[in-house]
Design a protein around this motif. Structure first.
Motif, short mmCIF file in Angstrom:
data_model
loop_
_atom_site.label_atom_id
_atom_site.label_comp_id
_atom_site.label_asym_id
_atom_site.label_seq_id
_atom_site.Cartn_x
_atom_site.Cartn_y
_atom_site.Cartn_z
N ARG A 18 -11.94 5.96 -14.74
CA ARG A 18 -10.46 5.27 -14.33
C ARG A 18 -9.62 6.45 -14.10
NH1 ARG A 18 -5.86 5.61 -16.84
NH2 ARG A 18 -6.54 6.71 -18.93
N ILE A 19 -9.48 7.94 -14.95
CA ILE A 19 -9.27 8.57 -14.45
C ILE A 19 -8.58 8.73 -12.84
CG2 ILE A 19 -8.99 11.07 -14.28
CD1 ILE A 19 -9.02 10.22 -17.70
N VAL A 20 -10.38 9.27 -12.13
CA VAL A 20 -10.27 9.05 -10.92
C VAL A 20 -10.34 8.29 -10.47
CG1 VAL A 20 -12.90 9.18 -8.87
CG2 VAL A 20 -12.98 10.34 -11.42
N GLY A 21 -9.90 7.27 -10.37
CA GLY A 21 -9.70 6.04 -9.95
C GLY A 21 -7.72 6.02 -9.75
N ASN A 22 -7.26 6.48 -10.95
CA ASN A 22 -5.89 7.17 -10.52
C ASN A 22 -5.79 7.89 -9.65
OD1 ASN A 22 -5.66 4.98 -12.54
ND2 ASN A 22 -5.48 6.09 -14.06
N ASN A 23 -6.19 9.27 -9.60
CA ASN A 23 -6.31 10.19 -8.98
C ASN A 23 -6.18 9.46 -7.46
OD1 ASN A 23 -5.58 11.77 -11.24
ND2 ASN A 23 -7.82 12.10 -10.76
N CYS A 24 -7.33 8.67 -7.26
CA CYS A 24 -8.00 8.15 -5.84
C CYS A 24 -6.34 7.19 -5.58
CB CYS A 24 -8.79 7.24 -6.12
SG CYS A 24 -10.41 8.25 -6.04
N PHE A 25 -5.49 6.69 -5.87
CA PHE A 25 -5.20 5.53 -6.09
C PHE A 25 -3.58 6.34 -5.42
CE2 PHE A 25 -0.98 3.17 -7.10
CZ PHE A 25 -1.30 2.13 -6.46
N LYS A 26 -2.99 7.41 -6.57
CA LYS A 26 -2.20 8.48 -6.04
C LYS A 26 -1.83 8.99 -4.63
CE LYS A 26 -1.32 9.51 -11.04
NZ LYS A 26 -1.42 10.04 -11.90
N GLN A 27 -3.37 9.78 -4.54
CA GLN A 27 -3.71 10.24 -3.20
C GLN A 27 -3.57 8.71 -2.13
OE1 GLN A 27 -6.91 12.48 -3.35
NE2 GLN A 27 -6.27 13.34 -5.05
N GLY A 28 -3.39 8.16 -2.26
CA GLY A 28 -3.62 7.33 -1.18
C GLY A 28 -5.66 6.53 -0.68
N HIS A 29 -5.92 6.78 -1.44
CA HIS A 29 -7.61 6.63 -0.86
C HIS A 29 -7.79 5.34 -2.01
CE1 HIS A 29 -7.47 10.40 0.08
NE2 HIS A 29 -7.57 10.89 -0.44
N LEU A 30 -7.73 4.12 -1.25
CA LEU A 30 -7.78 2.93 -1.62
C LEU A 30 -9.23 2.52 -1.95
CD1 LEU A 30 -4.60 1.49 -0.15
CD2 LEU A 30 -4.10 2.72 -2.16
N GLY A 31 -9.59 3.03 -1.48
CA GLY A 31 -10.90 2.35 -1.13
C GLY A 31 -12.25 2.75 -2.46
N ALA A 32 -11.89 4.05 -2.49
CA ALA A 32 -12.09 4.72 -3.24
C ALA A 32 -11.68 4.52 -4.76
CB ALA A 32 -12.31 6.01 -3.38
N ALA A 33 -10.97 4.65 -4.87
CA ALA A 33 -10.45 3.92 -6.31
C ALA A 33 -10.98 3.08 -6.51
CB ALA A 33 -8.35 3.75 -5.69
N ILE A 34 -10.85 1.84 -5.83
CA ILE A 34 -11.24 0.44 -5.71
C ILE A 34 -12.79 0.60 -6.57
CG2 ILE A 34 -11.93 -2.07 -4.91
CD1 ILE A 34 -9.53 -1.88 -3.07
N ASP A 35 -13.08 1.21 -5.73
CA ASP A 35 -14.67 1.41 -6.28
C ASP A 35 -15.14 2.05 -7.59
OD1 ASP A 35 -15.45 0.55 -3.87
OD2 ASP A 35 -16.32 2.52 -2.67
N ALA A 36 -13.63 3.22 -7.72
CA ALA A 36 -13.73 4.05 -8.83
C ALA A 36 -14.07 2.34 -10.14
CB ALA A 36 -12.84 4.51 -9.43
N TYR A 37 -12.65 2.65 -10.38
CA TYR A 37 -12.12 0.52 -11.35
C TYR A 37 -13.14 0.03 -11.45
CZ TYR A 37 -7.77 3.16 -10.39
OH TYR A 37 -6.58 3.23 -10.24
#
Length: 281
Positions: A18-37
Motif C-alpha cells: 500500500r505504501i509503495v502504491g501511495n508513493n507511485c500514485f503521488k509520482q504519477g506512476h499509475l500503472g505501478a500503483a495499480i499493480d501494488a494495490y
C-alpha cells in the motif's frame, strides 16, 4: 508456519505494498500503483482502503467502470468510507446516473461532516454534489417547462374552440363576449407565468449567505454576536487573519462557534425549491 503467522505476514506485506502504491500514485506512476494495490488486495482482499486506493488510480485514468467496481467492493467492506462513496458517486455521474450519483455524494458528505467537519474533502464533495444537483434541476426544469408550455397551448386551444362555438350561436356575438374571452386568455397566461417562476434564477436571500464569501451557506456556524458564516471560511479567517469577528470586529475564537441548524434547514428548504441556487459558478 502457523495460520496466524501466515495472515500476519500477509497483512504486513500488504501494508508495505500500500505504501509503495501511495508513493507511485503521488509520482504519477499509475500503472505501478495499480499493480501494488492489486497485490495488496490479493494478499488481504477484505481491506477496504486497498480497493479505494486502486479506484482512485482508475479515476485518474478515467476508467470509470473499474472505479465503480472497486468502490462498490470497498463499500461492501466498509460502508463508512467517505472516499469510496464520493468516488462511486463521481463514477455514476460519468454514466449519467444522476439520481444514484447524487445519493452517493450525499452519503459521502454526511459521513465526512460527521467524521471530520474541517476535512479538506468536505468542500470538494460539496462542489461535486452541487454540480450534480444543478444538473438534476436543469433536467427537471426543462421537462417542467415543456410540460407547462404544452398544457398552456392545450388550454388556449380549448378556450378558443369554446369561444368559436359560443359565437356560432345566433345572437351570441358581442363585444362583451370578446372582452371575456381576452380576459380568460390573460388570466391563463398569468397563471402559467407564475407557475414557471420557481425555475427562473434569481438572488439568494442575504440571510442564507455567508457574510464573507456571499455564497449560499452549506455548513453554517453562528458567532456569539449572531452572525452566521460558512464553517471552513470563518475558521480560515480565525487562523490566517485574526481572532475576531469579520463583521462586528469583536474578539472571536473557534470554540465559540456553534452550528446554526435553523439556517442549515432553511438553506436546504430553499435549495429544494430553487435548484438553480446550486450553481456555484
Amino acid at each position: 508456519m502457523r495460520p496466524h503467522s501466515v495472515s500476519s505476514a500477509a497483512a504486513k506485506q500488504a501494508e508495505l505494498l500500500r505504501i509503495v502504491g501511495n508513493n507511485c500514485f503521488k509520482q504519477g506512476h499509475l500503472g505501478a500503483a495499480i499493480d501494488a494495490y492489486t497485490e495488496a488486495i490479493t494478499l488481504c482482499p477484505d481491506v477496504a482502503v486497498y480497493w479505494t486506493n486502486r479506484a482512485l488510480c482508475h479515476r485518474r485514468k478515467n476508467d470509470w467502470l473499474k472505479v465503480e467496481k472497486d468502490c462498490r467492493r470497498a463499500i461492501q467492506l466498509d460502508n463508512s468510507s467517505v472516499k469510496a462513496h464520493c468516488t462511486l458517486g463521481l463514477a455514476l455521474l460519468q454514466k449519467q446516473e444522476l439520481d444514484e450519483g447524487v445519493d452517493e455524494l450525499q452519503k459521502a458528505l454526511d459521513l465526512g461532516r460527521g467524521a471530520n467537519p474541517k476535512g479538506y474533502m468536505i468542500d470538494e464533495i460539496w462542489q461535486e454534489l452541487a454540480k450534480a444537483k444543478y444538473l438534476q434541476w436543469e433536467h427537471a426544469s426543462s421537462k417542467r417547462s415543456w410540460e407547462l408550455q404544452s398544457l398552456k397551448e392545450a388550454c388556449e386551444t380549448a378556450l378558443k374552440e369554446k369561444h368559436f362555438l359560443d359565437d356560432s350561436h345566433p345572437g351570441s356575438f358581442s363585444d362583451e363576449a370578446i372582452i371575456s374571452h381576452m380576459k380568460q386568455l390573460e388570466v391563463l397566461s398569468r397563471v402559467f407565468k407564475e407557475a414557471g417562476e420557481a425555475d427562473i434564477p434569481g438572488e439568494v436571500p442575504d440571510y442564507l449567505c455567508c457574510k464573507i464569501t456571499l455564497d449560499i451557506l452549506r455548513d453554517p456556524v453562528i458567532t456569539p454576536s449572531g452572525v452566521s458564516y460558512e464553517r471552513t471560511v470563518i475558521l480560515h479567517h480565525l487562523q490566517k487573519v485574526g481572532k475576531f469577528d469579520p463583521v462586528t470586529r469583536e474578539p472571536l475564537y473557534h470554540s465559540q462557534l456553534v452550528p446554526n441548524l435553523a439556517i442549515k434547514e432553511a438553506v436546504q428548504a430553499y435549495l429544494d425549491g430553487h435548484g438553480w441556487a446550486y450553481n456555484t459558478n
